[in-house]
Design an enzyme around this catalytic site. Structure first.
Site, PDB file in Angstrom:
ATOM      1  N   ASP A 117     -18.042 -26.680  18.334  1.00  0.00           N
ATOM      2  CA  ASP A 117     -17.023 -27.156  19.270  1.00  0.00           C
ATOM      3  C   ASP A 117     -15.791 -26.275  19.249  1.00  0.00           C
ATOM      4  OD1 ASP A 117     -17.213 -29.434  21.020  1.00  0.00           O
ATOM      5  OD2 ASP A 117     -17.766 -30.624  19.284  1.00  0.00           O
ATOM      6  N   LEU A 178     -10.760 -37.635  26.907  1.00  0.00           N
ATOM      7  CA  LEU A 178     -10.277 -38.913  26.392  1.00  0.00           C
ATOM      8  C   LEU A 178     -11.476 -39.781  26.029  1.00  0.00           C
ATOM      9  CD1 LEU A 178      -7.505 -39.644  29.062  1.00  0.00           C
ATOM     10  CD2 LEU A 178      -7.311 -38.343  26.925  1.00  0.00           C
ATOM     11  N   GLY A 181     -12.056 -39.900  20.289  1.00  0.00           N
ATOM     12  CA  GLY A 181     -11.132 -38.822  19.969  1.00  0.00           C
ATOM     13  C   GLY A 181     -10.559 -38.280  21.266  1.00  0.00           C
ATOM     14  N   ASP A 252     -10.518 -50.001  21.777  1.00  0.00           N
ATOM     15  CA  ASP A 252     -11.235 -49.731  23.026  1.00  0.00           C
ATOM     16  C   ASP A 252     -10.316 -50.047  24.198  1.00  0.00           C
ATOM     17  OD1 ASP A 252     -12.961 -49.901  25.308  1.00  0.00           O
ATOM     18  OD2 ASP A 252     -14.669 -50.173  23.954  1.00  0.00           O
TER      19      ASP A 252
END
Length: 441
Positions: A117, A178, A181, A252
């Protein structure tokens, strides 16, 4: 090698397998909601036996460390180098390397490619990747901004370029990933030039359970005044903060939007702090651009939370971005800003799996030895990887994209919305990253 590719995405508590063809279609998929274990090798072999034939295996690594700066065929020398990334992301790299080893044993006749990444950010300008710390300390311990979510950014960039009808190499974009993480990235001419995550995935925007950036002086105060040690700080900053810590109920955003509508003041504040943090992150990296051609949302929140997108866009008038975005959640990359908007706003559903397959094929087409280096990240000498982290002979990862996935894949993505939100860069655990974690020797 343009046949189907096996993609392996191993996290600290999950394992995702997929076979992806050259048109970005997912031909087979299996997800395990458990940590990789001794059964991983046989499960891989069983999956491959039942799936269409593959020509290679691409592995996602959250962190490539200071030496592996682009997708690379894994041999013994590369495998040794990858161990040096483990201290920089101890929650993510060790399980991924364990699965890589199991896959190489179970599938010895396939080439295995590591896709970090961090590779997308390997060409960050020196000023963007350097912290204001003593120079000798920085060099000795590799204390640089590495950046994360690079596979997501690379995919979002090439798909956004198609929607905009312009070559990626001509665009100046800010992309916001978004999810569990969160980070933002400024892209100029197809290359990352700034990003909010840094030495670890804890820096930057507030996240689901991670604090994001906080005053270092406050961390010192927590240590000296309250006696909090490194382990407790890891828990506090990585697993108890962010949206969860602010709201006291959930990390969440879907839960928090519902709670806010029911009058929950703590949920409303959590969303306000979060969306302000996203705007700060976007505006901060935009300072590395000379213009803004578009704002792109991706990641699970970015693609399926229109209330968050609206709150972010509506507060960025200083950058020419406007609110009143189209409601709903596009199943395919699409414009959500009004026609004729000064700065178009796009949504690109997350495509790390497709990007791993894309970069695996590009790596196999490339000539030359593995892209490793004996020098720290600061050095960007010539050789296997150029200053943008690309291998010689490969097109930019932002070049012409592949055809978009078929509608059935979009339906599969939407069907997973009711599952607990997960992100490829998961919240830190008590034995994970902190701001004084040692770098490689």
């Amino acid at each position: 090698m343009n046949g189907p590719v096996l993609v392996v995405d191993a996290g600290s508590a999950s394992l995702h397998l997929a076979v992806v063809d050259p048109a970005d279609r997912i031909l087979a998929r299996r997800d395990f909601d458990r940590a990789p274990d001794a059964a991983t090798g046989p499960a891989l072999a069983e999956f491959v036996d039942a799936a269409p034939p593959v020509v290679a295996c691409g592995h996602r690594l959250v962190h490539g460390g200071p030496h592996v700066r682009s997708p690379v065929v894994v041999d013994e020398a590369v495998r040794t180098r990858l161990d040096e990334a483990a201290p920089l992301a101890p929650a993510h790299v060790p399980p991924a390397l364990a699965v890589l080893d199991a896959a190489r044993r179970a599938l010895p006749d396939l080439p295995h490619i590591a896709c970090p990444d961090t590779a997308f950010h390997s060409g960050l300008p020196e000023a963007a990747r350097t912290y204001a710390l003593p120079r000798e300390l920085t060099r000795r311990h590799g204390l640089y901004r590495y950046g994360f979510h690079g596979l997501s950014y690379a995919y979002a960039l090439r798909r956004a370029a198609r929607v905009l009808g312009r070559p990626a190499e001509e665009l100046r974009l800010v992309i916001a990933h978004l999810g569990g993480g969160c980070s933002a990235c400024a892209v100029r001419e197809g290359v990352s030039v700034d990003t909010t995550m840094g030495f670890t995935p804890l820096e930057g925007i507030p996240m689901s359970t991670r604090s994001g950036s906080v005053d270092p002086g406050m961390l010192l105060w927590l240590q000296t005044a309250l006696g909090l040690g490194p382990e407790r700080l890891r828990e506090l900053l990585g697993a108890e903060s962010g949206l969860l810590g602010l709201s006291g109920t959930s990390g969440d955003t879907r839960d928090l939007v519902r709670a806010r509508a029911a009058g929950d003041a703590a949920a409303a504040l959590a969303l306000d702090v979060f969306t302000l943090g996203v705007r700060r992150g976007i505006a901060g990296v935009a300072a590395s651009l000379d213009r803004l051609d578009a704002l792109v949302f991706t990641g699970e929140i970015g693609e399926d939370q229109p209330e968050v997108r609206e709150a972010v866009a509506a507060g960025l008038g200083v950058l020419g971005v406007e609110g009143s975005l189209a409601p709903g959640n596009p199943a395919e990359p699409a414009l959500v800003s009004a026609p004729g908007a000064a700065v178009p706003v796009l949504v690109v559903p997350t495509g790390e799996i497709q990007q791993i397959a894309h970069e695996t094929r590009a790596c196999l087409r490339a000539a030359g030895p593995p892209a490793t280096s004996d020098r720290p990240l600061l050095q960007h000498e010539g050789g296997p990887a150029d200053d943008h982290g690309r291998l010689p002979g490969t097109a930019s990862r932002t070049g012409t994209g592949s055809p978009q996935p078929p509608p059935d894949e979009a339906r599969v993505r939407r069907a997973n919305e009711d599952r607990p939100r997960r992100d490829h860069v998961a919240p830190l655990t008590p034995a994970s990253e902190d701001d004084d974690a040692p770098g490689p020797p």
